[in-house]
Design an enzyme around this catalytic site. Structure first.
Site, mmCIF file in Angstrom:
data_model
loop_
_atom_site.group_PDB
_atom_site.id
_atom_site.type_symbol
_atom_site.label_atom_id
_atom_site.label_comp_id
_atom_site.label_asym_id
_atom_site.label_seq_id
_atom_site.Cartn_x
_atom_site.Cartn_y
_atom_site.Cartn_z
ATOM 1 N N GLU A 191 -22.868 -6.686 47.751
ATOM 2 C CA GLU A 191 -21.834 -7.327 48.551
ATOM 3 C C GLU A 191 -22.384 -8.167 49.708
ATOM 4 O O GLU A 191 -21.770 -9.151 50.104
ATOM 5 C CB GLU A 191 -20.867 -6.274 49.107
ATOM 6 N N SER A 213 21.863 -8.761 25.808
ATOM 7 C CA SER A 213 23.292 -8.434 25.860
ATOM 8 C C SER A 213 23.706 -7.608 27.070
ATOM 9 O O SER A 213 24.892 -7.327 27.245
ATOM 10 C CB SER A 213 23.706 -7.695 24.584
#
Length: 625
Positions: free
Chosen positions: A79, A348
């Site tokens: 990192e 529906s």
């Protein structure tokens, strides 16, 4: 040339002076608040805590002394290799990232240091703006001028996200490997350090091949930093992943879908920011753990052998409290909240809104239309030829009651065109649904939304026309006990009470096998001990069901994230089974009642197939003349 060099040096000196000024300001403001007293606590409807933020997890925060040296070396190597050399910003890393981004369009590279990432984790939201970037930069300076590097690194590894709802290295070690952070070996440490960059993509639980590839990059970074040699790297890559057979942490992760919904609501109300979070927030919600367990069990039982996904929501009519919610079948695999963020066609399930309008305009349960294959010529001279499920038709007049029971499409489109297509579109828009197109197919649910919004619409029907937006947050207090927010009901009479009652009685027809002639009543396979309204919906890619009575409302969806067609019969029934489970649970734990007609409504028994008066028929509610 000398003049250009002089200008360049002047610019650099000015920038250095400005940067130094910012560091001085950051230092003069005093030590940063590490938010160790900052918390977010969520309480259920019994005022019991079911979630608290990571900064307040007792026993989960670990010091560097209690973290494997292998992991510390791995996270720094991958990192921020120059973490112990820079002062919060890495000029070499920034220049390297610029070079990569300019020379390789297919590959982008960031240059955030561990300090910058820690500042972002502690203080900032994920908002993408120049304002946020400036705040992040200033907070980075504040951290660097008041904390030593080990304190910064310790805070970072206790807050960083590892995917699957897991924050912090101790939780990650327990979840992935069933051991403490101090016990992690090189293999485990390099794997977890690799996960941080892309928790969804690099988790060994999601994609072992991608995780191994990322782990190799971490090991190469460790070699670059002279922390390991090539022999150690090869030994790791030849070894097993060594993952735990079970992946557990103390948190009940299934609750996190509900938690995420609460946080979204906090953001909408304006309380999910540092001004309030730093005070400590106690959020009293409408969460009901009993209903939540029902949804979780249904999802687990009905989808365990399938790739299909599901989402469901339970709401209390009249109050509009969201009692339970799941946005997927497994939060550890996917944190995407389908209940609130996945917009799909609702099929529906739109029809009750259409039939509400029909009842408002003179229709009754006995109103009939001829049901047969029909091609409609529309106002723009185009044609529309809808079909019923499996191309089955009555080839005679059917009643509105039977049309609802079997979800007849021809009846719906005839009703829609008779009323005018703008009317249904206008009603749907009242519920803040966007991009609603006024066309013939709207009667069959060609509108995209999610079950959160669908439940919000149906809840108005279930509440006899009274509208209150569904919600999760009752009250918010800070650490001092001050009330920051209290929910207030709107109680807007949006729809006609009598029409809603008439419609609710009609929606009980879906459970009645009397209507199963040319098509099956959609819920006839599920017989319950009390009266309930229900409507189902389906497309080639989705199946939905919404059911309610005066005590409870439940909406459920099932489908594939990649929009594959639904083929499995079992997958298609997940939503129906889920709503039935919730209705049965309600009936077992509450004194469930049904609606009472007002003085403007009369109960009349009719032959359900013809609509004629029949004293031995089915009782429906009609408005008095």
């Amino acid at each position: 040339m000398k003049k250009l060099i002089k200008i360049f040096i002047t610019i650099l000196a000015s920038l250095a002076g400005i940067l130094l000024s910012f560091y001085i300001i950051a230092y003069s403001m005093g030590a940063p608040d590490l938010n160790k007293n900052r918390y977010l606590k969520l309480y259920d409807d019994n005022q019991e805590i079911y979630y608290q933020s990571i900064n307040d997890y007792t026993g989960h925060y670990v010091t560097l002394d209690n973290v494997s040296k292998y992991f510390i070396d791995s996270i720094v190597a991958i990192e921020d290799q120059r973490f112990y050399e820079h002062r919060g910003f890495d000029p070499i890393g920034i220049m390297r990232a610029i070079k990569v981004n300019l020379t390789n369009q297919k590959k982008s590279q960031g240059a955030s240091t561990i300090t910058q990432q820690y500042a972002r984790l502690l203080y900032l939201t994920n908002e993408k703006s120049w304002s946020r970037k400036f705040k992040e930069a200033f907070l980075t300076m504040q951290l660097e001028t008041h904390l030593n590097k080990d304190d910064i690194l310790e805070g970072y590894i206790n807050n960083v996200y590892f995917g699957h709802g897991i924050y912090g290295i101790e939780n990650a070690a327990q979840y992935f490997y069933g051991k403490s952070a101090k016990e992690l070996d090189l293999n485990e440490s390099s794997m977890l350090a690799g996960v941080v960059n892309g928790p969804t993509y690099f988790s060994p639980l999601n994609d072992q091949k991608a995780a191994r590839k990322r782990q190799t990059i971490v090991l190469n970074a460790l070699i670059d930093c002279n922390k390991i040699n090539n022999q150690q790297k090869q030994q790791v890559l030849k070894s097993d992943l060594n993952l735990a057979t079970e992946h557990k942490i103390n948190d009940n992760l299934a609750n996190n879908f509900y938690k995420d919904t609460v946080i979204d609501e906090l953001e909408e109300l304006g309380y999910y920011n540092n001004t309030y979070l730093n005070q400590g927030l106690n959020v009293y919600t409408t969460f009901n753990q009993g209903y939540q367990k029902v949804l979780e069990k249904s999802a687990k039982d009905y989808t365990k052998d399938s790739e299909v996904e599901t989402s469901s929501i339970v709401v209390e009519p009249y109050t509009s409290k969201i009692l339970a919610l799941i946005g997927g079948k497994d939060y550890t695999i996917s944190q995407f909240n389908r209940a609130t963020k996945s917009n799909r066609q609702i099929g529906s399930t739109v029809k009750p809104l259409l039939y509400y309008l029909a009842l408002e305009n003179g229709f009754t349960p006995s109103t009939t239309f001829l049901d047969e294959p029909t091609t409609f010529k529309l106002e723009d001279n185009t044609t529309y030829s809808p079909s019923n499920y499996n191309n089955k038709y009555a080839y005679k007049d059917i009643t509105l009651a039977q049309a609802i029971a079997v979800s007849d499409n021809i009846f719906a489109v005839k009703t829609h065109l008779f009323l005018g297509t703008d009317n249904l579109a206008s009603l749907i828009k009242k519920f803040d649904i966007k991009n609603v197109k006024s066309n013939a197919s709207l009667a069959l649910g060609t509108v995209n939304t999610n079950i959160y919004n669908l439940a919000n619409m149906y809840n108005t029907l279930a509440s006899e026309g009274i509208y209150n937006h569904v919600y999760t947050i009752e009250k918010i207090t800070n650490n001092e006990g001050d009330i920051l927010y209290q929910h207030k009901a709107e109680d807007k009479q949006m729809l006609n009470q009598d029409t809603c009652l008439e419609l609710s009685q009609l929606l009980t027809a879906t459970f009645d096998s009397t209507y199963s002639t040319y098509l099956q009543a959609t819920m006839a396979a599920y017989q319950l001990d009390n009266i309930n309204a229900c409507k189902t919906g389906s497309t080639d890619f989705d199946n939905l069901a919404v059911a309610y009575n005066p005590n409870i409302l439940v909406a459920s969806w099932v489908g594939y994230d990649d929009n594959r067609k639904m083929k499995s019969t079992n997958d298609k029934t997940v939503a129906k089974k889920t709503v039935v489970d919730v209705l049965n649970y309600t009936n077992e734990n509450k004194d469930v009642t049904w609606y009472q007609p007002t003085k403007n409504i009369q109960a009349i028994a009719i032959n359900p197939l013809t609509g004629d008066f029949d004293e031995n028929g089915i009782i429906y509610w009609f408005k008095k003349e």
